[in-house]
Motif scaffolding. Structure first.
Motif, mmCIF file in Angstrom:
data_model
loop_
_atom_site.group_PDB
_atom_site.id
_atom_site.type_symbol
_atom_site.label_atom_id
_atom_site.label_comp_id
_atom_site.label_asym_id
_atom_site.label_seq_id
_atom_site.Cartn_x
_atom_site.Cartn_y
_atom_site.Cartn_z
ATOM 1 N N ASP A 13 -46.606 4.718 9.996
ATOM 2 C CA ASP A 13 -47.340 4.062 10.920
ATOM 3 C C ASP A 13 -46.595 3.353 11.727
ATOM 4 O O ASP A 13 -46.252 2.143 11.714
ATOM 5 C CB ASP A 13 -48.393 3.202 10.041
ATOM 6 N N GLY A 14 -46.026 3.798 12.714
ATOM 7 C CA GLY A 14 -44.800 3.364 13.713
ATOM 8 C C GLY A 14 -43.593 3.810 13.608
ATOM 9 O O GLY A 14 -43.104 4.333 12.308
ATOM 10 N N PHE A 15 -42.589 3.703 14.572
ATOM 11 C CA PHE A 15 -41.574 4.589 14.408
ATOM 12 C C PHE A 15 -40.325 3.926 13.561
ATOM 13 O O PHE A 15 -39.536 4.523 13.177
ATOM 14 C CB PHE A 15 -40.951 4.583 15.921
ATOM 15 N N GLU A 16 -40.672 2.723 13.135
ATOM 16 C CA GLU A 16 -39.842 1.970 12.331
ATOM 17 C C GLU A 16 -39.486 2.764 11.070
ATOM 18 O O GLU A 16 -38.781 2.517 10.436
ATOM 19 C CB GLU A 16 -40.393 0.635 12.134
ATOM 20 N N GLY A 17 -40.539 3.386 10.420
ATOM 21 C CA GLY A 17 -40.400 4.095 9.203
ATOM 22 C C GLY A 17 -39.597 5.476 9.153
ATOM 23 O O GLY A 17 -39.036 5.602 8.088
ATOM 24 N N LEU A 18 -39.116 5.400 10.459
ATOM 25 C CA LEU A 18 -38.113 6.562 10.543
ATOM 26 C C LEU A 18 -36.591 6.367 10.509
ATOM 27 O O LEU A 18 -35.721 7.055 10.506
ATOM 28 C CB LEU A 18 -38.310 7.474 11.862
ATOM 29 N N HIS A 19 -36.622 4.932 10.307
ATOM 30 C CA HIS A 19 -35.195 4.299 10.009
ATOM 31 C C HIS A 19 -34.381 4.912 8.982
ATOM 32 O O HIS A 19 -33.358 5.182 8.551
ATOM 33 C CB HIS A 19 -35.040 3.122 9.704
ATOM 34 N N GLN A 20 -35.353 5.546 7.779
ATOM 35 C CA GLN A 20 -34.922 6.241 6.698
ATOM 36 C C GLN A 20 -35.483 7.499 6.624
ATOM 37 O O GLN A 20 -35.641 8.033 5.670
ATOM 38 C CB GLN A 20 -35.318 5.410 5.352
ATOM 39 N N ALA A 21 -35.014 8.175 7.838
ATOM 40 C CA ALA A 21 -35.397 9.535 8.120
ATOM 41 C C ALA A 21 -34.728 10.497 7.001
ATOM 42 O O ALA A 21 -35.153 11.567 6.673
ATOM 43 C CB ALA A 21 -35.040 10.085 9.439
ATOM 44 N N VAL A 22 -33.359 10.260 6.552
ATOM 45 C CA VAL A 22 -32.744 10.801 5.639
ATOM 46 C C VAL A 22 -32.269 9.710 4.607
ATOM 47 O O VAL A 22 -31.725 8.884 4.836
ATOM 48 C CB VAL A 22 -31.383 11.515 6.279
ATOM 49 N N HIS A 23 -32.815 10.193 3.321
ATOM 50 C CA HIS A 23 -32.612 9.151 2.392
ATOM 51 C C HIS A 23 -31.021 8.709 2.054
ATOM 52 O O HIS A 23 -30.113 9.844 1.892
ATOM 53 C CB HIS A 23 -33.080 9.942 1.019
ATOM 54 N N GLY A 24 -30.840 7.586 2.101
ATOM 55 C CA GLY A 24 -29.307 7.106 1.929
ATOM 56 C C GLY A 24 -28.664 6.799 3.167
ATOM 57 O O GLY A 24 -27.760 6.312 3.348
ATOM 58 N N SER A 25 -29.153 7.333 4.418
ATOM 59 C CA SER A 25 -28.632 7.036 5.627
ATOM 60 C C SER A 25 -29.649 5.964 6.414
ATOM 61 O O SER A 25 -30.607 6.260 6.373
ATOM 62 C CB SER A 25 -28.345 8.515 6.504
ATOM 63 N N HIS A 26 -28.980 5.448 7.432
ATOM 64 C CA HIS A 26 -29.513 4.516 8.264
ATOM 65 C C HIS A 26 -29.494 5.346 9.682
ATOM 66 O O HIS A 26 -28.463 5.762 10.134
ATOM 67 C CB HIS A 26 -29.187 3.067 8.461
ATOM 68 N N VAL A 27 -30.526 5.434 10.309
ATOM 69 C CA VAL A 27 -30.657 6.077 11.678
ATOM 70 C C VAL A 27 -31.560 5.258 12.591
ATOM 71 O O VAL A 27 -32.446 4.538 12.235
ATOM 72 C CB VAL A 27 -31.652 7.534 11.452
ATOM 73 N N ASP A 28 -30.839 4.840 13.885
ATOM 74 C CA ASP A 28 -31.365 4.247 14.844
ATOM 75 C C ASP A 28 -32.395 5.040 15.610
ATOM 76 O O ASP A 28 -32.149 6.127 15.925
ATOM 77 C CB ASP A 28 -30.318 3.430 15.844
ATOM 78 N N VAL A 29 -33.575 4.469 15.679
ATOM 79 C CA VAL A 29 -34.659 5.399 16.232
ATOM 80 C C VAL A 29 -35.205 4.674 17.554
ATOM 81 O O VAL A 29 -35.500 3.553 17.476
ATOM 82 C CB VAL A 29 -35.928 5.603 15.045
ATOM 83 N N MET A 30 -35.520 5.337 18.431
ATOM 84 C CA MET A 30 -36.361 4.768 19.734
ATOM 85 C C MET A 30 -37.290 6.109 19.912
ATOM 86 O O MET A 30 -37.237 7.054 20.054
ATOM 87 C CB MET A 30 -35.429 4.835 20.775
ATOM 88 N N GLN A 31 -38.671 5.242 20.169
ATOM 89 C CA GLN A 31 -39.869 6.163 20.273
ATOM 90 C C GLN A 31 -39.938 6.548 21.905
ATOM 91 O O GLN A 31 -39.625 5.787 22.633
ATOM 92 C CB GLN A 31 -41.179 5.409 20.076
ATOM 93 N N LEU A 32 -40.004 7.859 22.175
ATOM 94 C CA LEU A 32 -40.049 8.354 23.573
ATOM 95 C C LEU A 32 -41.468 8.741 24.066
ATOM 96 O O LEU A 32 -41.630 8.436 25.181
ATOM 97 C CB LEU A 32 -39.260 9.579 23.933
ATOM 98 N N GLY A 33 -42.159 9.139 23.386
ATOM 99 C CA GLY A 33 -43.609 9.707 23.655
ATOM 100 C C GLY A 33 -44.658 8.693 23.444
ATOM 101 O O GLY A 33 -44.140 7.706 22.852
#
Length: 332
Positions: A13-33
């Motif tokens: 529920d929000g793009f912040e949840g995708l910071h852990q898109a790959v378990h064990g890695s931190h991913v910087d996420v920016m919403q485009l749509g």
């Protein structure tokens, strides 16, 4: 030491949840749509190995910093619009390699779904053993893009999703005894896509088929009652899948995957036959032997033994053709 096991799933529920898109890695996420991001994210963790599957409904940009020391191999499961990683335009079921300590930049222009496994580079020799090109860590040290075969890619994608769905629903199936089987099942889906995009590697030489089969059966005897994946055999014996397949076809007239499935079906049959009704369930025994699609398992079982697994567990005796079943105790 028992492996650390994890099965986790959540709604996004929000793009912040995708910071852990790959378990064990931190991913910087920016919403485009535009619009609120909705989706889901699931993880399976087996020690330092993980599989993550995510889905989201709007365009996103993802960036991984160069501090992650693990290898990531990802697959595009679905995409409504363009998806690009580095300079690669991704097509459905393509495989992407992100080496350790390498920055990554990806752009999803619309709703998409992906799968990604993450593990230590030193593990490739064990996980991909038998495939010389894949078991060499140097193969994975440079970022890469593997174009999926249409048919193989679709099969691999469906299998990954089914495995994750099964483990999410039946988390008890992921045990220390079966962890290696599930890990290899996951890796096998990715490896199939990579191998299909590489040129043939035919050594032009096949060791004695019966001698090779004898070594396989010795390995299976050592493994005992736990399920054994075909890639484990390739790694342990140092043979490629192609060589193993040719040997099994020559000796048995069927491939190693079918052979191992038959062996696991026989193991289930013996356990059910020797168990008192109420002491075990068919589903539990099937999952312990690596069957995660229980409907298909039941079809395989009945085709092979001429009876339902619940009949074996219930002590059913089948009479001559046309006669009724003498007894029937079916589990729920």
């Amino acid at each position: 030491m028992e492996p650390f096991l994890l099965v986790d799933s959540k709604r996004l529920d929000g793009f912040e949840g995708l910071h852990q898109a790959v378990h064990g890695s931190h991913v910087d996420v920016m919403q485009l749509g535009r619009g609120r991001l909705r989706g889901s994210l699931s993880h399976v963790g087996i020690g330092d190995f993980s599989l993550s599957i995510g889905a989201f409904n709007v365009g996103m940009r993802t960036q991984r910093v160069a501090s992650d020391d693990k290898l990531i191999i990802g697959m595009l499961l679905s995409a409504e619009e363009r998806v690009a990683h580095w300079s690669f335009d991704m097509q459905l079921n393509d495989v992407l390699v992100i080496p350790p300590l390498v920055e990554h930049d990806g752009v999803f222009h619309g709703a998409s779904a992906y799968a990604a496994m993450r593990f230590d580079l030193n593990e490739v020799s064990r996980l991909f053993g038998g495939e010389a090109r894949l078991s060499d860590p140097d193969t994975w040290r440079s970022r890469g893009h593997f174009r999926a075969d249409t048919e193989i890619g679709a099969i691999a994608s469906r299998r990954l999703v089914r495995i994750m769905s099964h483990l999410r629903t039946h988390s008890g199936a992921l045990t220390p005894a079966t962890a290696n089987f599930w890990k290899r099942s996951i890796v096998d889906c990715m490896a199939a896509n990579v191998m299909s995009s590489l040129p043939p590697d035919d050594e032009g030489w096949l060791r004695s088929a019966r001698r090779l089969i004898r070594r396989v059966e010795e390995h299976l005897d050592t493994a005992g009652n736990r399920p054994v994946h075909v890639s484990e055999i390739c790694a342990a014996l140092g043979v490629s899948r192609r060589t193993l397949h040719r040997a099994f076809q020559e000796v048995f007239g069927l491939g190693p995957v079918s052979f191992l499935r038959h062996k696991r079906l026989c193991a289930v049959h013996s356990i059910l036959r020797d168990s008192a009704p109420g002491s075990v369930t068919v589903s539990a025994v099937a999952m312990e032997q690596g069957f995660y699609e229980l409907g298909r398992f039941a079809q395989y079982y009945q085709a092979m033994f001429g009876e339902r697994p619940s009949q074996t567990l219930g002590g059913v005796t089948l009479l001559a053709d046309g006669d009724d079943v003498a007894t029937a105790q079916l589990d729920g």
